[in-house]
Design a protein around this motif. Structure first.
Motif, PDB file in Angstrom:
ATOM      1  N   GLU A   1     -16.327  38.655  36.132  1.00 63.01           N
ATOM      2  CA  GLU A   1     -16.538  39.393  34.885  1.00 63.01           C
ATOM      3  C   GLU A   1     -15.906  38.690  33.683  1.00 63.01           C
ATOM      4  OE1 GLU A   1     -16.594  43.999  36.040  1.00 63.01           O
ATOM      5  OE2 GLU A   1     -14.684  43.049  36.550  1.00 63.01           O
ATOM      6  N   HIS A   2     -16.292  37.446  33.440  1.00 63.84           N
ATOM      7  CA  HIS A   2     -15.693  36.662  32.363  1.00 63.84           C
ATOM      8  C   HIS A   2     -15.729  37.392  31.024  1.00 63.84           C
ATOM      9  CE1 HIS A   2     -17.277  32.926  34.760  1.00 63.84           C
ATOM     10  NE2 HIS A   2     -16.385  33.624  35.441  1.00 63.84           N
ATOM     11  N   HIS A   3     -16.811  38.103  30.778  1.00 57.49           N
ATOM     12  CA  HIS A   3     -17.008  38.730  29.465  1.00 57.49           C
ATOM     13  C   HIS A   3     -15.921  39.743  29.125  1.00 57.49           C
ATOM     14  CE1 HIS A   3     -18.777  41.572  32.314  1.00 57.49           C
ATOM     15  NE2 HIS A   3     -18.631  42.508  31.392  1.00 57.49           N
TER      16      HIS A   3
ATOM     17  N   LEU B   1     -13.088  38.459  26.914  1.00 60.84           N
ATOM     18  CA  LEU B   1     -13.441  37.917  25.605  1.00 60.84           C
ATOM     19  C   LEU B   1     -13.322  39.006  24.542  1.00 60.84           C
ATOM     20  CD1 LEU B   1     -16.594  35.851  26.602  1.00 60.84           C
ATOM     21  CD2 LEU B   1     -14.337  34.948  26.004  1.00 60.84           C
TER      22      LEU B   1
ATOM     23  N   HIS C   1     -13.702  40.941  20.916  1.00 55.68           N
ATOM     24  CA  HIS C   1     -14.744  40.961  19.890  1.00 55.68           C
ATOM     25  C   HIS C   1     -14.340  40.125  18.670  1.00 55.68           C
ATOM     26  CE1 HIS C   1     -15.576  44.775  22.157  1.00 55.68           C
ATOM     27  NE2 HIS C   1     -16.765  44.225  22.136  1.00 55.68           N
TER      28      HIS C   1
ATOM     29  N   HIS D   1      -5.234  38.401  26.733  1.00 56.05           N
ATOM     30  CA  HIS D   1      -6.615  38.498  27.205  1.00 56.05           C
ATOM     31  C   HIS D   1      -6.745  39.437  28.396  1.00 56.05           C
ATOM     32  CE1 HIS D   1      -8.722  35.298  24.959  1.00 56.05           C
ATOM     33  NE2 HIS D   1      -7.599  34.605  25.015  1.00 56.05           N
TER      34      HIS D   1
ATOM     35  N   ASN E   1     -11.973  46.325  26.624  1.00 58.92           N
ATOM     36  CA  ASN E   1     -13.396  46.126  26.879  1.00 58.92           C
ATOM     37  C   ASN E   1     -13.912  47.019  28.006  1.00 58.92           C
ATOM     38  OD1 ASN E   1     -13.735  44.250  24.840  1.00 58.92           O
ATOM     39  ND2 ASN E   1     -13.456  42.478  26.170  1.00 58.92           N
TER      40      ASN E   1
ATOM     41  N   PHE F   1     -12.891  30.545  30.422  1.00 53.80           N
ATOM     42  CA  PHE F   1     -13.803  30.647  29.289  1.00 53.80           C
ATOM     43  C   PHE F   1     -14.717  29.431  29.163  1.00 53.80           C
ATOM     44  CE2 PHE F   1     -10.191  33.299  27.415  1.00 53.80           C
ATOM     45  CZ  PHE F   1     -10.659  34.424  28.058  1.00 53.80           C
TER      46      PHE F   1
END
Length: 202
Positions: free
Chosen positions: A28-30, A33, A35, A156, A164, A200
Motif C-alpha cells: 500500500e505505497h500510496h 504519500l 497530500h 510518513h 490517509n 517511494f
C-alpha cells in the motif's frame, strides 16, 4: 533500563509503525504519500484550507509542534499557530503518540501540561499509537467526519499513514529538531528515511 529510556524508545520505536511500514512497503505505497509536504507548518495556508471546506486541524506533537519530549511550542511556530486558531477557532487539537496516549500518559498529566503551554489547545486522549486505530476519538471531538479535517505531522509511516487510512487531508512537515533525540533514535530516523526513499521509488 530507566523509565525515561523505556518511554523514549517506546515512543520512537513504534512496533505498530514498523508493522505498518512493512505492510505499506509491500502492498500500500500510496498510504505513506501525503497530500502536501512543507518544511514546517508556517508554510501552510490555513485560510485556503478553510476556504476549501475543511473544518478543523489535527496536529502531531513531537517534531511537528514541539521539540522532542518538550511541552513548549517551538518558538518560530507561534505566529502560525495563532493564525491557525484564528481561522479554525476551537477546532484545533493535538493527537500524539506521547502526550494523551494512555500507554505513556495514563493520568493525562502530560496532556494537561501541553494544553497549558500551548494556549489551551485540546490534546485528544486515545488508546492506540498511530498509525493503528480509527479516527473515532477525533471525529467525536470535532463533531464531523475525518474527511473534513486536516492531519499535520512529521512522519510518513505514523501520521501520514494514519491520516490517509482514515480519510484526512494529510500534510507532512520536516522534523523540527533531531538534536535532542538519543543516538539510537537518530539512527532509526536515518534508516526510515532510507527505507522511505526505496518505497517511494518503487
Amino acid at each position: 533500563m530507566s523509565q525515561w529510556w523505556k518511554k523514549t524508545l517506546g515512543q520512537s520505536l513504534n512496533s505498530s509503525g514498523v508493522s505498518s511500514f512493512l505492510n505499506v512497503a509491500a502492498r500500500e505505497h500510496h498510504l505513506a504519500l501525503p497530500h502536501l509536504s512543507v518544511p514546517d507548518f508556517r508554510w501552510i495556508d490555513w485560510s485556503e484550507l478553510e476556504r476549501l471546506g475543511f473544518r478543523g486541524v489535527v496536529l502531531d506533537k513531537d517534531n511537528t509542534l514541539t521539540a522532542p519530549y518538550s511541552f513548549s511550542l517551538f518558538p518560530s511556530l507561534s505566529g502560525s499557530l495563532v493564525q491557525c486558531q484564528a481561522v479554525f477557532p476551537g477546532k484545533v487539537a493535538v493527537f500524539s503518540n506521547s502526550a494523551g496516549l494512555y500507554q505513556y500518559d495514563p493520568d493525562g498529566s502530560e496532556a494537561r501540561a501541553l494544553e497549558e503551554s500551548i494556549g489551551g489547545i485540546h490534546v485528544i486522549r486515545h488508546g492506540l499509537k498511530k498509525p493503528a486505530g480509527s479516527a473515532e476519538e477525533i471525529e467525536k471531538y470535532f463533531g464531523c467526519p475525518a474527511s473534513n479535517l486536516v492531519m499535520v505531522g512529521d512522519r510518513h509511516f505514523t501520521d501520514v499513514v494514519f491520516g490517509n487510512r482514515n480519510g484526512f487531508l494529510t500534510i507532512l512537515t520536516e522534523p523540527l529538531c533531531l538534536s535532542m533525540e538519543p543516538f539510537v533514535v537518530k539512527q532509526v530516523f536515518i534508516l526510515k528515511k532510507i527505507l522511505s526513499m526505496y518505497v517511494f521509488s518503487i
